[in-house]
Design a protein around this motif. Structure first.
Motif, PDB file in Angstrom:
ATOM      1  N   SER A 170       0.730  -1.240  -0.042  1.00 24.07           N
ATOM      2  CA  SER A 170       0.024  -0.028  -0.092  1.00 24.07           C
ATOM      3  C   SER A 170       0.908   1.100  -0.012  1.00 24.07           C
ATOM      4  CB  SER A 170      -0.774  -0.040   1.192  1.00 24.07           C
ATOM      5  OG  SER A 170      -0.432   0.077   2.484  1.00 24.07           O
ATOM      6  N   LEU A 171       2.043   1.292   0.516  1.00 24.34           N
ATOM      7  CA  LEU A 171       2.915   2.383   0.534  1.00 24.34           C
ATOM      8  C   LEU A 171       3.655   2.571  -0.705  1.00 24.34           C
ATOM      9  CD1 LEU A 171       4.869   1.704   3.977  1.00 24.34           C
ATOM     10  CD2 LEU A 171       2.914   3.442   3.392  1.00 24.34           C
ATOM     11  N   ASN A 172       3.923   1.284  -1.344  1.00 21.52           N
ATOM     12  CA  ASN A 172       4.296   1.618  -2.935  1.00 21.52           C
ATOM     13  C   ASN A 172       3.164   2.380  -3.677  1.00 21.52           C
ATOM     14  OD1 ASN A 172       6.920   0.714  -3.822  1.00 21.52           O
ATOM     15  ND2 ASN A 172       6.566  -1.158  -2.468  1.00 21.52           N
ATOM     16  N   LYS A 173       1.945   1.886  -3.359  1.00 23.09           N
ATOM     17  CA  LYS A 173       0.877   2.366  -4.162  1.00 23.09           C
ATOM     18  C   LYS A 173       0.857   3.941  -3.960  1.00 23.09           C
ATOM     19  CE  LYS A 173      -3.976   1.432  -5.053  1.00 23.09           C
ATOM     20  NZ  LYS A 173      -5.279   0.660  -4.684  1.00 23.09           N
ATOM     21  N   LEU A 174       0.860   4.091  -2.740  1.00 20.02           N
ATOM     22  CA  LEU A 174       0.650   5.499  -2.352  1.00 20.02           C
ATOM     23  C   LEU A 174       1.699   6.475  -3.064  1.00 20.02           C
ATOM     24  CD1 LEU A 174      -0.554   7.748  -0.503  1.00 20.02           C
ATOM     25  CD2 LEU A 174       1.207   7.275   1.183  1.00 20.02           C
TER      26      LEU A 174
END
Length: 300
Positions: A170-174
């Protein structure tokens, strides 16, 4: 427990292990041995629903202990104010065995320079470092958003994230969703983690911090963090060795401002880092921790 029963006169038990602590306490009372409770003294409430349980647990052990060793001065004050035990309270900052890194610092600096090159970074680039688990309570998402606020106006800055966890995807996606450039996820590191501390300019811990504060200060890096377990209040002198942003005012805007105030001025950055190291050497080395444990045991 054979050694506990027949060879020991003082037992020091880390309070995090409930079952082991209870057994040790029971055997100490049974055999007349001294019991020292080694407790972190957490300030931040991680699990609000269990707060009363933790407080009752702490009160129980402190009432029956002959003495306590705590991580920081805030915990010291909490226990001395409680007055539920006649035992003494000692402070021993929780830390790592720092002897190897301190004796090989010049070599670690060289490794940090090599690491910069391997990541495609120049010596003039400014590196913001996060080291820790990628989980919600670490608030790495806030750090990424804070970096997003300054990334376009500071093209020489990079955010390097060391760690792994269930929030990594999710952090990569952010970063992609908000089109935030120059964020590098390098995964979890163990033996070479100090190379990352050596190469960075500032260490940022937006959530519940830990020994990464010590690691940064060992490596002469200022720290920007939020409220943690209480140790940060002893280690970080606000505005001198870094910044503490209390939970009540913590935000990505303030976090971004604190980062820029350090990393945007080379002289300030260097002076804060050196003062952080001196403060660590004065109060939080492995040798100092051992000496404080020895003092507590001898006094009892």
């Amino acid at each position: 427990f054979r050694r506990l029963l027949f060879r020991s006169t003082v037992i020091c038990e880390y309070g995090k292990s409930i079952i082991s602590s209870l057994i040790s306490l029971f055997l100490c009372k049974l055999t007349g041995k001294r019991f020292i409770w080694w407790a972190a003294g957490w300030e931040r409430i991680i699990y609000p629903r269990l707060d009363r349980v933790f407080k009752a647990y702490n009160s129980f052990f402190w009432k029956l202990a002959d003495g306590a060793i705590v991580f920081h001065s805030s915990a010291f004050q909490q226990l001395t104010k409680a007055r539920t035990s006649k035992g003494k309270v000692y402070i021993a900052q929780n830390t790592r065995d720092d002897r190897l890194i301190l004796s090989n610092w010049d070599y670690t600096i060289q490794r940090g320079e090599v690491l910069r090159q391997s990541l495609g970074l120049h010596s003039s680039d400014k590196i913001i470092l996060y080291v820790g688990a990628l989980i919600k309570r670490k608030r790495v998402d806030v750090l990424i958003k804070a970096f997003g606020r300054i990334a376009n106006s500071h093209q020489h800055m990079y955010l390097v994230i060391v760690g792994d966890g269930n929030e990594k995807q999710s952090l990569n996606k952010l970063t992609k969703e908000f089109d935030i450039p120059r964020v590098k996820f390098v995964g979890s590191k163990t033996t070479d983690v100090y190379d990352y501390f050596a190469m960075c300019n500032v260490v940022v811990l937006p959530g519940l911090g830990g020994l990464a504060i010590n690691d940064a200060m060992i490596c002469r890096k200022p720290v920007v963090c939020s409220s943690a377990d209480g140790s940060e209040k002893d280690l970080i002198e606000d505005g001198v060795t870094g910044y503490i942003i209390p939970d009540g005012v913590f935000s990505e805007e303030i976090l971004a401002d604190k980062i820029v105030s350090i990393i945007g001025n080379e002289q300030v950055n260097a002076e804060m880092g050196e003062k952080a190291h001196l403060r660590y050497m004065k109060m939080a080395t492995f040798e100092e921790m051992v000496n404080n444990f020895e003092k507590a045991i001898v006094d009892l």
